[in-house]
Design a protein around this motif. Structure first.
Motif, PDB file in Angstrom:
ATOM      1  N   SER A  29       0.748  -1.116  -0.042  1.00  0.00           N
ATOM      2  CA  SER A  29      -0.007   0.179  -0.031  1.00  0.00           C
ATOM      3  C   SER A  29       0.892   1.453   0.076  1.00  0.00           C
ATOM      4  O   SER A  29       0.585   2.286  -0.543  1.00  0.00           O
ATOM      5  CB  SER A  29      -0.834   0.182   1.061  1.00  0.00           C
ATOM      6  N   ILE A  30       1.827   1.162   0.798  1.00  0.00           N
ATOM      7  CA  ILE A  30       2.777   2.350   0.858  1.00  0.00           C
ATOM      8  C   ILE A  30       3.511   2.722  -0.479  1.00  0.00           C
ATOM      9  O   ILE A  30       3.670   3.953  -0.899  1.00  0.00           O
ATOM     10  CB  ILE A  30       3.656   2.371   2.033  1.00  0.00           C
ATOM     11  N   PHE A  31       4.121   1.714  -1.059  1.00  0.00           N
ATOM     12  CA  PHE A  31       5.025   1.906  -2.210  1.00  0.00           C
ATOM     13  C   PHE A  31       4.282   1.853  -3.459  1.00  0.00           C
ATOM     14  O   PHE A  31       5.138   2.462  -4.390  1.00  0.00           O
ATOM     15  CB  PHE A  31       6.086   0.944  -1.827  1.00  0.00           C
ATOM     16  N   THR A  32       3.153   1.768  -3.518  1.00  0.00           N
ATOM     17  CA  THR A  32       2.435   1.639  -4.762  1.00  0.00           C
ATOM     18  C   THR A  32       1.399   3.006  -4.743  1.00  0.00           C
ATOM     19  O   THR A  32       0.812   3.294  -5.922  1.00  0.00           O
ATOM     20  CB  THR A  32       1.548   0.382  -5.180  1.00  0.00           C
ATOM     21  N   SER A  33       1.427   3.696  -3.489  1.00  0.00           N
ATOM     22  CA  SER A  33       0.620   4.825  -3.551  1.00  0.00           C
ATOM     23  C   SER A  33       1.464   5.989  -4.035  1.00  0.00           C
ATOM     24  O   SER A  33       2.763   5.915  -4.338  1.00  0.00           O
ATOM     25  CB  SER A  33       0.249   5.132  -2.240  1.00  0.00           C
ATOM     26  N   LYS A  38       2.796  13.709  -3.056  1.00  0.00           N
ATOM     27  CA  LYS A  38       1.999  14.453  -2.607  1.00  0.00           C
ATOM     28  C   LYS A  38       2.585  15.218  -1.260  1.00  0.00           C
ATOM     29  O   LYS A  38       2.376  16.437  -1.149  1.00  0.00           O
ATOM     30  CB  LYS A  38       0.499  13.824  -1.886  1.00  0.00           C
ATOM     31  N   ILE A  39       3.553  14.455  -0.518  1.00  0.00           N
ATOM     32  CA  ILE A  39       4.117  15.191   0.690  1.00  0.00           C
ATOM     33  C   ILE A  39       5.474  15.420   0.606  1.00  0.00           C
ATOM     34  O   ILE A  39       6.299  16.059   1.607  1.00  0.00           O
ATOM     35  CB  ILE A  39       3.816  14.212   1.986  1.00  0.00           C
ATOM     36  N   PHE A  44       8.007  11.867   3.414  1.00  0.00           N
ATOM     37  CA  PHE A  44       7.829  10.608   3.175  1.00  0.00           C
ATOM     38  C   PHE A  44       8.807   9.746   3.978  1.00  0.00           C
ATOM     39  O   PHE A  44       8.415   8.741   4.484  1.00  0.00           O
ATOM     40  CB  PHE A  44       8.020  10.178   1.830  1.00  0.00           C
ATOM     41  N   GLU A  45       9.862  10.181   4.171  1.00  0.00           N
ATOM     42  CA  GLU A  45      10.902   9.302   4.803  1.00  0.00           C
ATOM     43  C   GLU A  45      10.574   9.283   6.290  1.00  0.00           C
ATOM     44  O   GLU A  45      10.711   8.350   6.917  1.00  0.00           O
ATOM     45  CB  GLU A  45      12.419   9.913   4.568  1.00  0.00           C
ATOM     46  N   LEU A  46       9.849  10.265   6.891  1.00  0.00           N
ATOM     47  CA  LEU A  46       9.465  10.403   8.355  1.00  0.00           C
ATOM     48  C   LEU A  46       8.372   9.603   8.354  1.00  0.00           C
ATOM     49  O   LEU A  46       8.262   8.737   9.332  1.00  0.00           O
ATOM     50  CB  LEU A  46       9.386  11.756   8.486  1.00  0.00           C
ATOM     51  N   PHE A  47       7.453   9.769   7.299  1.00  0.00           N
ATOM     52  CA  PHE A  47       6.198   8.617   7.373  1.00  0.00           C
ATOM     53  C   PHE A  47       6.412   7.277   7.307  1.00  0.00           C
ATOM     54  O   PHE A  47       6.098   6.456   8.328  1.00  0.00           O
ATOM     55  CB  PHE A  47       5.386   9.107   6.301  1.00  0.00           C
ATOM     56  N   ILE A  48       7.513   6.782   6.582  1.00  0.00           N
ATOM     57  CA  ILE A  48       7.980   5.520   6.522  1.00  0.00           C
ATOM     58  C   ILE A  48       8.535   5.020   7.874  1.00  0.00           C
ATOM     59  O   ILE A  48       8.199   3.987   8.378  1.00  0.00           O
ATOM     60  CB  ILE A  48       8.990   5.260   5.537  1.00  0.00           C
TER      61      ILE A  48
END
Length: 88
Positions: A29-33, A38-39, A44-48
Motif C-alpha cells: 500500500s505504501i510503495f504503490t501509492s 503529495k507530501i 515521506f521518509e519520516l512517514f516511513i
C-alpha cells in the motif's frame, strides 16, 4: 497425521502468519501509492520511519498477547480478541 498439525494449533504461529500478511499489505500500500509525490521526499521518509516504528510496537504487543494466551491466561485471551478485532 499432518506434520504441520502442532503448528496450526499454536495461536502464536497463526498470529505471526496473519501479521506477515498484514505487513505485506502495508508495504504494498505504501510503495504503490502516490504519498511521496503529495507530501515530498523528507516527509515521506519520516512517514516511513513512523509507520515502521508503530508497526513494530503493535506486532510485539500482539505477539506478547498471543504468547500469554498460549500459556493459558484468560485475561490475555480477551485482550487478544479485542486486539485482533482492532487489527482486522
Amino acid at each position: 497425521m499432518n506434520k504441520y498439525q502442532p503448528y496450526l494449533k499454536s495461536i502464536f504461529f497463526l498470529y505471526l502468519l496473519w501479521m506477515s500478511i498484514l505487513i505485506i499489505n502495508l508495504v504494498w500500500s505504501i510503495f504503490t501509492s502516490d504519498y511521496k509525490a503529495k507530501i515530498g521526499e523528507e516527509a515521506f521518509e519520516l512517514f516511513i520511519l513512523l509507520t515502521i516504528g508503530f508497526s513494530l510496537v503493535v506486532i510485539v504487543f500482539g505477539a506478547l498477547l498471543a504468547w500469554l494466551v498460549q500459556r493459558g491466561k484468560k485475561w490475555a485471551g480477551w485482550l487478544f480478541i479485542i486486539f485482533c478485532g482492532w487489527r482486522a
